[in-house]
Scaffold this motif. Structure first.
Motif, PDB file in Angstrom:
ATOM      1  N   LYS A 197       0.851  -1.196   0.000  1.00 31.93           N
ATOM      2  CA  LYS A 197       0.000   0.000   0.000  1.00 31.93           C
ATOM      3  C   LYS A 197       0.888   1.248   0.000  1.00 31.93           C
ATOM      4  CE  LYS A 197      -0.625  -0.002   5.062  1.00 31.93           C
ATOM      5  NZ  LYS A 197      -1.572  -0.263   6.160  1.00 31.93           N
ATOM      6  N   HIS A 198       0.384   2.414  -0.516  1.00 28.27           N
ATOM      7  CA  HIS A 198      -0.991   2.702  -0.871  1.00 28.27           C
ATOM      8  C   HIS A 198      -1.018   3.042  -2.350  1.00 28.27           C
ATOM      9  CE1 HIS A 198      -0.753   3.650   3.489  1.00 28.27           C
ATOM     10  NE2 HIS A 198      -2.009   3.242   3.529  1.00 28.27           N
ATOM     11  N   TRP A 199      -1.560   2.133  -3.175  1.00 31.67           N
ATOM     12  CA  TRP A 199      -1.679   2.335  -4.615  1.00 31.67           C
ATOM     13  C   TRP A 199      -2.525   3.588  -4.910  1.00 31.67           C
ATOM     14  CZ3 TRP A 199       0.097   0.655  -9.182  1.00 31.67           C
ATOM     15  CH2 TRP A 199      -0.667   0.896 -10.326  1.00 31.67           C
ATOM     16  N   PRO A 200      -2.044   4.466  -5.816  1.00 30.80           N
ATOM     17  CA  PRO A 200      -0.876   4.389  -6.704  1.00 30.80           C
ATOM     18  C   PRO A 200       0.377   5.055  -6.142  1.00 30.80           C
ATOM     19  CG  PRO A 200      -2.240   6.237  -7.356  1.00 30.80           C
ATOM     20  CD  PRO A 200      -2.946   5.595  -6.175  1.00 30.80           C
ATOM     21  N   ALA A 221       6.445   9.528 -16.534  1.00 29.55           N
ATOM     22  CA  ALA A 221       7.818   9.039 -16.652  1.00 29.55           C
ATOM     23  C   ALA A 221       8.420   8.836 -15.263  1.00 29.55           C
ATOM     24  CB  ALA A 221       8.659  10.020 -17.471  1.00 29.55           C
ATOM     25  N   GLU A 222       8.216   9.823 -14.377  1.00 33.89           N
ATOM     26  CA  GLU A 222       8.743   9.677 -13.017  1.00 33.89           C
ATOM     27  C   GLU A 222       7.991   8.588 -12.272  1.00 33.89           C
ATOM     28  OE1 GLU A 222       9.821  12.268  -8.994  1.00 33.89           O
ATOM     29  OE2 GLU A 222       8.393  13.096 -10.446  1.00 33.89           O
ATOM     30  N   TRP A 223       6.669   8.539 -12.432  1.00 30.10           N
ATOM     31  CA  TRP A 223       5.889   7.518 -11.729  1.00 30.10           C
ATOM     32  C   TRP A 223       6.351   6.121 -12.116  1.00 30.10           C
ATOM     33  CZ3 TRP A 223       2.955   3.282 -12.715  1.00 30.10           C
ATOM     34  CH2 TRP A 223       2.213   2.787 -11.641  1.00 30.10           C
ATOM     35  N   PHE A 227       7.302   4.639  -8.393  1.00 29.77           N
ATOM     36  CA  PHE A 227       6.208   3.805  -7.900  1.00 29.77           C
ATOM     37  C   PHE A 227       5.908   2.646  -8.848  1.00 29.77           C
ATOM     38  CE2 PHE A 227       4.937   7.595  -5.317  1.00 29.77           C
ATOM     39  CZ  PHE A 227       4.962   6.964  -4.079  1.00 29.77           C
ATOM     40  N   GLY A 228       5.943   2.910 -10.148  1.00 31.50           N
ATOM     41  CA  GLY A 228       5.670   1.835 -11.094  1.00 31.50           C
ATOM     42  C   GLY A 228       6.669   0.701 -10.948  1.00 31.50           C
ATOM     43  N   ASN A 229       7.932   1.054 -10.747  1.00 37.43           N
ATOM     44  CA  ASN A 229       8.961   0.027 -10.558  1.00 37.43           C
ATOM     45  C   ASN A 229       8.766  -0.708  -9.229  1.00 37.43           C
ATOM     46  OD1 ASN A 229      11.500  -1.341 -11.233  1.00 37.43           O
ATOM     47  ND2 ASN A 229      12.353  -0.157  -9.549  1.00 37.43           N
ATOM     48  N   ILE A 230       8.418   0.040  -8.177  1.00 30.76           N
ATOM     49  CA  ILE A 230       8.216  -0.596  -6.869  1.00 30.76           C
ATOM     50  C   ILE A 230       7.058  -1.587  -6.929  1.00 30.76           C
ATOM     51  CG2 ILE A 230       7.474  -0.185  -4.494  1.00 30.76           C
ATOM     52  CD1 ILE A 230       8.992   2.533  -4.678  1.00 30.76           C
ATOM     53  N   PHE A 231       5.887  -1.112  -7.354  1.00 28.39           N
ATOM     54  CA  PHE A 231       4.727  -2.002  -7.411  1.00 28.39           C
ATOM     55  C   PHE A 231       4.959  -3.140  -8.412  1.00 28.39           C
ATOM     56  CE2 PHE A 231       2.482   1.607  -5.432  1.00 28.39           C
ATOM     57  CZ  PHE A 231       1.693   0.940  -4.506  1.00 28.39           C
ATOM     58  N   GLY A 232       5.532  -2.805  -9.581  1.00 32.44           N
ATOM     59  CA  GLY A 232       5.735  -3.822 -10.601  1.00 32.44           C
ATOM     60  C   GLY A 232       6.676  -4.922 -10.156  1.00 32.44           C
ATOM     61  N   THR A 233       7.755  -4.562  -9.476  1.00 34.20           N
ATOM     62  CA  THR A 233       8.700  -5.572  -8.990  1.00 34.20           C
ATOM     63  C   THR A 233       8.057  -6.464  -7.944  1.00 34.20           C
ATOM     64  OG1 THR A 233      10.562  -4.088  -9.441  1.00 34.20           O
ATOM     65  CG2 THR A 233      10.959  -5.927  -7.942  1.00 34.20           C
ATOM     66  N   LEU A 234       7.273  -5.873  -7.054  1.00 36.80           N
ATOM     67  CA  LEU A 234       6.599  -6.671  -6.029  1.00 36.80           C
ATOM     68  C   LEU A 234       5.528  -7.573  -6.641  1.00 36.80           C
ATOM     69  CD1 LEU A 234       6.466  -3.927  -3.281  1.00 36.80           C
ATOM     70  CD2 LEU A 234       7.876  -5.989  -3.248  1.00 36.80           C
ATOM     71  N   VAL A 235       4.878  -7.098  -7.699  1.00 35.55           N
ATOM     72  CA  VAL A 235       3.955  -7.971  -8.450  1.00 35.55           C
ATOM     73  C   VAL A 235       4.725  -9.161  -9.012  1.00 35.55           C
ATOM     74  CG1 VAL A 235       2.571  -8.122 -10.564  1.00 35.55           C
ATOM     75  CG2 VAL A 235       2.246  -6.203  -8.985  1.00 35.55           C
ATOM     76  N   ASP A 236       5.868  -8.901  -9.617  1.00 42.68           N
ATOM     77  CA  ASP A 236       6.681  -9.990 -10.169  1.00 42.68           C
ATOM     78  C   ASP A 236       7.143 -10.950  -9.083  1.00 42.68           C
ATOM     79  OD1 ASP A 236       6.412  -8.912 -12.688  1.00 42.68           O
ATOM     80  OD2 ASP A 236       8.384  -7.943 -12.698  1.00 42.68           O
TER      81      ASP A 236
END
Length: 569
Positions: A197-200, A221-223, A227-236
């Motif tokens: 948490k907390h998306w996004p 681009a910054e997101w 955040f995109g990298n953080i959430f995306g890596t944890l999804v992976d």
């Protein structure tokens, strides 16, 4: 109908589902779901909150047949065990128990008290972080928990934000990701589902989503790089759940809808684009999405309750968190279904996904004693000696010296014998949080020969009767406080006294047991320490470092100087 969960109508990368089930478990999900009435399916989407360990509260919650109960810390192990066991035993469909198990002062007193996330980050030791997460997992499972709404992956950038602060791993996205990955892996290895948490992503707006819809104002681009990298890596990595918050991401909405207007600022909790296109589509998340608490101002100020209740599920969340009136909200969900504002497909997907989480955790196969063991066995699991040793090590490692311009440290009785403590009593939004008590710190100083007295607003200290002023201040991250600041009027007993400053006449130390940014309100103080939480182990470790018995080793997870040169001098 199949237990397979329909994909959202957006292109999505292929990802392994963290809720993938065996054929046998899929069959259980299908049978359980299909045996439910529509009303029972709707009730299954709700996680209601419990703040008291008594049968009356439990029975009142269970009368609604919710999918889960969120438990806040209380003070008595016997009562907490009894209430959890009572709730599990009386639920026909396996009940999930969740909690905000974040550490710091919002912990059960009969569990191992670990630092909050910022304190853990200050230790700068991923192996220790992993050990602490494993302790949280073991002790939480012993108390019947299956789901922790942790870790927080917000980027702590807005230093006046009262709710992110010590709940965050800091301001560095790489450190946040490293800490979160260690936490998720260790927690889920103990059979407790993690919830990122907390998306996004929070922490850029100095406002609090508990009070107002807050805004993540990054460009995309910054997101995506943060955040995109953080959430995306944890999804992976296979995180099982993500919490969708009452936070807007206007850059993405406008990327998809250039003429979005006010809709650009819709909270993620009711945003189909953010939940289904960005999170499920672009990042490929196949786990469960839970809304943040639906009683918060960030949602209630955006949308009328009649519209908001079905919108939370229709727009991508699978679980509806908290309700002031469960019967009324469940009726609103049913009304939304009948009027077409909640589709049968989304209801089906959400129920299937929540039951799949329960099946993935094995709740349907567990006996009552496997869900929560007999009391004496639970007691033996909590606060084991190795757990306490690790927690004490973390508490000691976290204490961070930010500034000591005039080399006032270490302090010693021959130079600083008469110590005046000016203490902030603190408070907490969280149910069950204990009152702050600085007895361990005072006792540690007195054992070393210091004479300690409390500040008296009617007898202001002077260089003739005081050798050291020790401010013990700081609030851990707390919802609904709006903003943080150092309130000298309250600390000194009156607005007039608040204008008095002692630091040029009497050696003065400022210690925060909470938010790391209080130097902003005391820029001319020469010595400042961040301790992040007032846990007894932290207080003991602080005394050792104040007196030179041990070195400061904490590494600040944020810029405690708030980007202001003035504070460094």
């Amino acid at each position: 109908m199949s237990a397979t969960i329909a994909m959202p109508p957006f292109d999505a990368p292929l990802r392994a589902s963290p809720l993938a089930l065996s054929r046998e478990d899929q069959h259980w999900v299908e049978q359980t779901r299909d045996a439910m009435s529509v009303e029972a399916q709707i009730a299954q989407l709700f996680v209601l909150s419990a703040r008291h360990d008594n049968a009356a509260e439990n029975d009142g919650l269970l009368a609604h047949a919710p999918g889960g109960i969120h438990r806040f810390p209380t003070r008595n192990l016997d009562a907490a065990w009894g209430a959890a066991r009572h709730a599990i035993e009386r639920s026909d469909v396996p009940l999930i128990l969740s909690g905000d198990i974040e550490g710091g002062m919002i912990s059960y007193p009969f569990t191992t008290a670990i630092p909050n996330q910022m304190g853990i980050a200050a230790c700068d030791d991923l192996a220790l972080s992993t050990d602490l997460a494993a302790i949280v997992g073991r002790e939480s499972r012993a108390l019947g928990y299956n789901w922790s709404f942790t870790p927080v992956v917000d980027i702590n950038r807005a230093f006046r934000n009262a709710v992110v602060g010590t709940r965050s791993y800091g301001s560095d996205p790489e450190r946040i990701l490293a800490q979160a990955r260690a936490y998720v892996r260790a927690l889920q290895a103990q059979g407790v589902a993690a919830c990122v948490k907390h998306w996004p992503g929070d922490g850029l707006d100095d406002r609090d989503q508990h009070l107002v819809t807050s805004v993540n104002d990054m460009d995309m681009a910054e997101w995506r790089a943060t955040f995109g990298n953080i959430f995306g890596t944890l999804v992976d990595d296979g995180v099982m759940t993500i919490m969708s918050a009452h936070i807007a991401l206007p850059a993405y909405i406008r990327e998809e809808l250039p003429d979005a207007g006010a809709r650009a600022f819709e909270p993620a909790s009711v945003s189909r684009l953010l939940n289904l296109k960005l999170l499920r589509g672009e990042l490929g998340f196949q786990g469960l999405i839970v809304s943040d608490a639906t009683i918060m101002g960030g949602l209630t100020s955006w949308m009328a309750r009649t519209e908001a209740v079905p919108a939370v599920i229709e727009n991508g969340c699978d679980v509806f968190l908290f309700s002031r009136n469960p019967a009324e909200d469940m009726a609103l969900m049913l009304q939304g279904l009948r009027e077409g504002r909640l589709s049968e497909q989304r209801l089906h997907e959400a129920v299937t996904r929540f039951l799949s989480l329960k099946a993935k955790l094995g709740l349907h196969r567990m006996t009552l004693d496997e869900r929560i063991a007999p009391l004496e066995q639970v007691r033996e699991t909590l606060r084991q000696s190795d757990h306490l040793d690790q927690a004490a090590r973390a508490a000691a490692s976290s204490v961070t010296l930010i500034k000591d311009r005039d080399a006032q440290l270490p302090i010693a009785p021959d130079r600083h014998k008469r110590v005046v403590i000016i203490a902030d009593e603190g408070s907490s939004f969280f149910s069950g949080a204990p009152e702050r008590d600085f007895t361990p710190l005072r006792a540690g100083l007195e054992r070393r020969g210091f004479i300690v007295r409390s500040f008296d607003s009617d007898a202001i200290p002077t260089p003739d009767d005081a050798d050291l002023i020790l401010y013990l201040i700081g609030q851990e991250a707390t919802p609904a406080h709006s903003h943080i600041f150092l309130d000298f009027a309250r600390l000194h007993g009156s607005p007039r006294n608040g204008m008095i400053q002692f630091n040029r006449e009497i050696p003065t130390l400022l210690v925060s047991f909470g938010q790391p940014y209080y130097l902003y309100d005391a820029p001319n103080f020469s010595t400042y320490i961040n301790a992040y939480a007032s846990l007894p182990d932290v207080q003991t470790a602080l005394v050792e470092r104040l007196t030179g018995d041990a070195p400061f080793t904490g590494v600040s997870p944020v810029d405690a100087f708030c980007g202001k040169e003035q504070l460094t001098w």
